[in-house]
Design a protein around this motif. Structure first.
Motif, PDB file in Angstrom:
ATOM      1  N   PRO A  30      51.245 -51.042  24.618  1.00  0.00           N
ATOM      2  CA  PRO A  30      50.471 -51.564  25.752  1.00  0.00           C
ATOM      3  C   PRO A  30      49.571 -52.751  25.428  1.00  0.00           C
ATOM      4  CG  PRO A  30      49.352 -49.675  24.843  1.00  0.00           C
ATOM      5  CD  PRO A  30      50.600 -49.847  24.030  1.00  0.00           C
ATOM      6  N   ALA A  31      49.741 -53.409  24.292  1.00  0.00           N
ATOM      7  CA  ALA A  31      48.939 -54.597  23.998  1.00  0.00           C
ATOM      8  C   ALA A  31      49.201 -55.660  25.059  1.00  0.00           C
ATOM      9  CB  ALA A  31      49.274 -55.134  22.609  1.00  0.00           C
ATOM     10  N   GLY A  32      48.143 -56.361  25.485  1.00  0.00           N
ATOM     11  CA  GLY A  32      48.291 -57.425  26.468  1.00  0.00           C
ATOM     12  C   GLY A  32      48.787 -58.708  25.842  1.00  0.00           C
ATOM     13  N   ALA A  33      49.104 -59.675  26.699  1.00  0.00           N
ATOM     14  CA  ALA A  33      49.674 -60.930  26.223  1.00  0.00           C
ATOM     15  C   ALA A  33      48.726 -61.652  25.262  1.00  0.00           C
ATOM     16  CB  ALA A  33      50.009 -61.828  27.407  1.00  0.00           C
ATOM     17  N   MET A  34      47.428 -61.702  25.576  1.00  0.00           N
ATOM     18  CA  MET A  34      46.487 -62.419  24.720  1.00  0.00           C
ATOM     19  C   MET A  34      46.317 -61.722  23.368  1.00  0.00           C
ATOM     20  SD  MET A  34      45.541 -65.230  26.026  1.00  0.00           S
ATOM     21  CE  MET A  34      44.127 -65.577  24.984  1.00  0.00           C
ATOM     22  N   GLU A  35      46.309 -60.395  23.367  1.00  0.00           N
ATOM     23  CA  GLU A  35      46.185 -59.683  22.100  1.00  0.00           C
ATOM     24  C   GLU A  35      47.427 -59.903  21.236  1.00  0.00           C
ATOM     25  OE1 GLU A  35      45.237 -55.231  20.253  1.00  0.00           O
ATOM     26  OE2 GLU A  35      45.689 -55.447  22.389  1.00  0.00           O
ATOM     27  N   ILE A  36      48.599 -59.864  21.845  1.00  0.00           N
ATOM     28  CA  ILE A  36      49.833 -60.110  21.094  1.00  0.00           C
ATOM     29  C   ILE A  36      49.828 -61.528  20.538  1.00  0.00           C
ATOM     30  CG2 ILE A  36      52.336 -60.298  21.268  1.00  0.00           C
ATOM     31  CD1 ILE A  36      52.223 -58.130  23.441  1.00  0.00           C
ATOM     32  N   LEU A  37      49.425 -62.495  21.364  1.00  0.00           N
ATOM     33  CA  LEU A  37      49.369 -63.886  20.912  1.00  0.00           C
ATOM     34  C   LEU A  37      48.423 -64.033  19.725  1.00  0.00           C
ATOM     35  CD1 LEU A  37      49.929 -66.913  21.193  1.00  0.00           C
ATOM     36  CD2 LEU A  37      48.146 -67.009  22.953  1.00  0.00           C
ATOM     37  N   ALA A  38      47.251 -63.427  19.815  1.00  0.00           N
ATOM     38  CA  ALA A  38      46.272 -63.533  18.726  1.00  0.00           C
ATOM     39  C   ALA A  38      46.810 -62.934  17.437  1.00  0.00           C
ATOM     40  CB  ALA A  38      44.967 -62.845  19.133  1.00  0.00           C
ATOM     41  N   HIS A  39      47.437 -61.765  17.528  1.00  0.00           N
ATOM     42  CA  HIS A  39      48.018 -61.164  16.328  1.00  0.00           C
ATOM     43  C   HIS A  39      49.170 -62.017  15.787  1.00  0.00           C
ATOM     44  CE1 HIS A  39      45.918 -57.391  15.678  1.00  0.00           C
ATOM     45  NE2 HIS A  39      45.870 -57.213  16.994  1.00  0.00           N
ATOM     46  N   ARG A  40      49.948 -62.587  16.682  1.00  0.00           N
ATOM     47  CA  ARG A  40      51.051 -63.443  16.249  1.00  0.00           C
ATOM     48  C   ARG A  40      50.529 -64.626  15.431  1.00  0.00           C
ATOM     49  NH1 ARG A  40      55.712 -65.903  20.360  1.00  0.00           N
ATOM     50  NH2 ARG A  40      57.130 -66.583  18.720  1.00  0.00           N
ATOM     51  N   VAL A  41      49.430 -65.212  15.873  1.00  0.00           N
ATOM     52  CA  VAL A  41      48.833 -66.343  15.162  1.00  0.00           C
ATOM     53  C   VAL A  41      48.292 -65.902  13.799  1.00  0.00           C
ATOM     54  CG1 VAL A  41      46.879 -67.939  15.169  1.00  0.00           C
ATOM     55  CG2 VAL A  41      48.291 -67.676  17.226  1.00  0.00           C
ATOM     56  N   VAL A  42      47.475 -64.850  13.793  1.00  0.00           N
ATOM     57  CA  VAL A  42      46.805 -64.413  12.560  1.00  0.00           C
ATOM     58  C   VAL A  42      47.818 -63.989  11.500  1.00  0.00           C
ATOM     59  CG1 VAL A  42      45.321 -62.617  11.594  1.00  0.00           C
ATOM     60  CG2 VAL A  42      44.669 -63.762  13.722  1.00  0.00           C
ATOM     61  N   TRP A  43      48.799 -63.202  11.880  1.00  0.00           N
ATOM     62  CA  TRP A  43      49.750 -62.703  10.890  1.00  0.00           C
ATOM     63  C   TRP A  43      50.763 -63.767  10.493  1.00  0.00           C
ATOM     64  CZ3 TRP A  43      47.763 -58.956   8.483  1.00  0.00           C
ATOM     65  CH2 TRP A  43      46.974 -58.014   9.135  1.00  0.00           C
ATOM     66  N   ALA A  44      50.996 -64.758  11.355  1.00  0.00           N
ATOM     67  CA  ALA A  44      51.841 -65.884  10.958  1.00  0.00           C
ATOM     68  C   ALA A  44      51.159 -66.687   9.854  1.00  0.00           C
ATOM     69  CB  ALA A  44      52.141 -66.787  12.152  1.00  0.00           C
ATOM     70  N   VAL A  45      49.840 -66.890   9.985  1.00  0.00           N
ATOM     71  CA  VAL A  45      49.088 -67.579   8.931  1.00  0.00           C
ATOM     72  C   VAL A  45      49.211 -66.818   7.609  1.00  0.00           C
ATOM     73  CG1 VAL A  45      46.783 -68.233   8.135  1.00  0.00           C
ATOM     74  CG2 VAL A  45      47.451 -68.677  10.491  1.00  0.00           C
ATOM     75  N   TRP A 194      36.202 -59.627  19.491  1.00  0.00           N
ATOM     76  CA  TRP A 194      35.598 -59.308  20.796  1.00  0.00           C
ATOM     77  C   TRP A 194      36.318 -58.143  21.454  1.00  0.00           C
ATOM     78  CZ3 TRP A 194      37.894 -60.040  25.735  1.00  0.00           C
ATOM     79  CH2 TRP A 194      37.023 -59.865  26.815  1.00  0.00           C
ATOM     80  N   LEU A 195      37.656 -58.129  21.341  1.00  0.00           N
ATOM     81  CA  LEU A 195      38.445 -57.053  21.938  1.00  0.00           C
ATOM     82  C   LEU A 195      38.118 -55.711  21.273  1.00  0.00           C
ATOM     83  CD1 LEU A 195      40.581 -57.351  24.202  1.00  0.00           C
ATOM     84  CD2 LEU A 195      42.340 -57.171  22.424  1.00  0.00           C
ATOM     85  N   THR A 196      37.956 -55.756  19.937  1.00  0.00           N
ATOM     86  CA  THR A 196      37.622 -54.525  19.203  1.00  0.00           C
ATOM     87  C   THR A 196      36.234 -54.024  19.578  1.00  0.00           C
ATOM     88  OG1 THR A 196      39.024 -55.222  17.355  1.00  0.00           O
ATOM     89  CG2 THR A 196      37.373 -53.529  16.898  1.00  0.00           C
ATOM     90  N   ALA A 197      35.283 -54.960  19.697  1.00  0.00           N
ATOM     91  CA  ALA A 197      33.915 -54.577  20.044  1.00  0.00           C
ATOM     92  C   ALA A 197      33.851 -53.910  21.422  1.00  0.00           C
ATOM     93  CB  ALA A 197      33.008 -55.801  20.016  1.00  0.00           C
ATOM     94  N   ARG A 198      34.714 -54.334  22.318  1.00  0.00           N
ATOM     95  CA  ARG A 198      34.756 -53.737  23.659  1.00  0.00           C
ATOM     96  C   ARG A 198      35.507 -52.410  23.674  1.00  0.00           C
ATOM     97  NH1 ARG A 198      36.788 -57.601  28.313  1.00  0.00           N
ATOM     98  NH2 ARG A 198      36.716 -55.525  29.267  1.00  0.00           N
ATOM     99  N   GLY A 199      36.206 -52.114  22.590  1.00  0.00           N
ATOM    100  CA  GLY A 199      36.997 -50.894  22.541  1.00  0.00           C
ATOM    101  C   GLY A 199      38.335 -51.010  23.243  1.00  0.00           C
ATOM    102  N   ASP A 200      38.793 -52.262  23.478  1.00  0.00           N
ATOM    103  CA  ASP A 200      40.046 -52.488  24.198  1.00  0.00           C
ATOM    104  C   ASP A 200      41.201 -52.870  23.273  1.00  0.00           C
ATOM    105  OD1 ASP A 200      38.840 -51.980  26.627  1.00  0.00           O
ATOM    106  OD2 ASP A 200      38.270 -54.077  26.946  1.00  0.00           O
ATOM    107  N   SER A 201      40.958 -52.947  21.972  1.00  0.00           N
ATOM    108  CA  SER A 201      42.015 -53.326  21.041  1.00  0.00           C
ATOM    109  C   SER A 201      42.995 -52.174  20.859  1.00  0.00           C
ATOM    110  CB  SER A 201      41.410 -53.708  19.687  1.00  0.00           C
ATOM    111  OG  SER A 201      42.438 -53.928  18.731  1.00  0.00           O
TER     112      SER A 201
END
Length: 303
Positions: A30-45, A194-201
């Motif tokens: 259930p990860a959202g588009a922005m969370e998937i995009l962020a992980h895609r960027v970080v793990w690609a690096v 920010w997503l983790t701090a909100r508890g939405d990650s």
């Protein structure tokens, strides 16, 4: 295996991976588009950094630091690919895989128009015919959807502009991907924090899901590196034909696996796109043969 056959193998695998990428993206729910995009960027690096360490290619950073214009171009490329990746993920997660496939079908036609606008290239009558058929196809699909196919158009324009910027930069595949991803890494990490701090990650919500998010880096980098290997070994006409593998597979995923609707009007719009691509591809093949024949007829100068 010859280098030419190796190049075609690399290209088929690269476009095949891109074609089946919607199946992988759906696994990340259930990860959202922005969370998937962020992980895609970080793990690609992280993935490409490991690769560059293995092949010892880090000195290129010092060279890049001496060229601020190149760094500005990389920043622009990063913004464009972020838009492309984000819209692609959004399209898949919102059950519009068919429309994402449309974006990559019309991509070559958009790139031709960008060449006219940005590089002042001239189109021959056959190419203008292909562009006209493609425009008609978009009009038909706009009537079918009840709106412009904005996901498809955004994907086509963002990737076309990204390709144009990348062509002007001329960076190697791995190094270019690392710097592009690194530019986006800080905003991506900030968003994930920010997503983790909100508890939405969703990261850490399960071992399997977390592993799939981490693998996003390799899933992003691998087809790009294979594509670079193909582009260095086979002619552009070969690349031009292979590029249709990905949207054909994406369309198959959307219709056959995800059971997205394909009403007659939408099918007619796609048929017009395919007709435009046939006209465009035939013209490209003829032009390639003509140029090859002209080179063969050139006199050989001897001392």
């Amino acid at each position: 295996m010859s280098e030419l056959k190796r190049g075609y193998l690399f290209g088929i695998v690269a476009y095949g991976l891109w074609g089946f990428f919607p199946l992988y993206i759906r696994l990340l729910l259930p990860a959202g588009a922005m969370e998937i995009l962020a992980h895609r960027v970080v793990w690609a690096v992280a993935f490409v950094a490991l690769l560059l360490t293995v092949v010892r290619r880090w000195p290129f950073l010092r060279e890049l630091a001496r060229h601020p214009g190149t760094l500005a171009g990389i920043s622009l490329a990063s913004a464009l690919i972020a838009v492309n990746w984000g819209m692609y993920i959004f399209g898949i997660n919102s059950e519009r895989v068919v429309e994402t496939a449309l974006g990559y079908f019309i991509g070559p036609l958009v790139m031709v128009l960008l060449g006219v606008v940005a590089l002042r290239e001239r189109l021959n009558p056959t190419q203008w015919t292909a562009v006209g058929i493609g425009t008609l196809a978009v009009a038909v699909l706009t009537v079918d959807y009840g709106r412009p196919p904005f996901i498809a158009l955004t994907l086509a324009v963002s990737f076309g502009a990204y390709s144009l910027v990348k062509k002007r930069l001329g960076l190697p595949a791995a190094e270019g991907l690392f710097v592009e991803s690194a530019v986006l890494a800080l905003p991506a990490l900030a968003y994930l924090g920010w997503l983790t701090a909100r508890g939405d990650s969703t990261f850490g919500s399960g071992a399997g899901h977390t592993a799939l998010l981490v693998v996003a880096g390799a899933a992003t980098a691998t087809p790009l590196l294979l594509f670079a290997g193909a582009a260095n070994r086979i002619p552009m006409t070969g690349i031009g034909i292979l590029q249709y593998i990905a949207p054909i597979l994406q369309l198959g995923c959307g219709v056959l696996i995800f059971h997205e609707p394909m009403p007659p009007a939408r099918l007619a719009g796609f048929a017009l796109v395919w007709l435009a691509l046939v006209v465009f591809t035939i013209d490209g093949l003829r032009t390639g043969r003509r140029r090859a024949a002209d080179r063969d007829r050139e006199p050989v100068l001897t001392a």
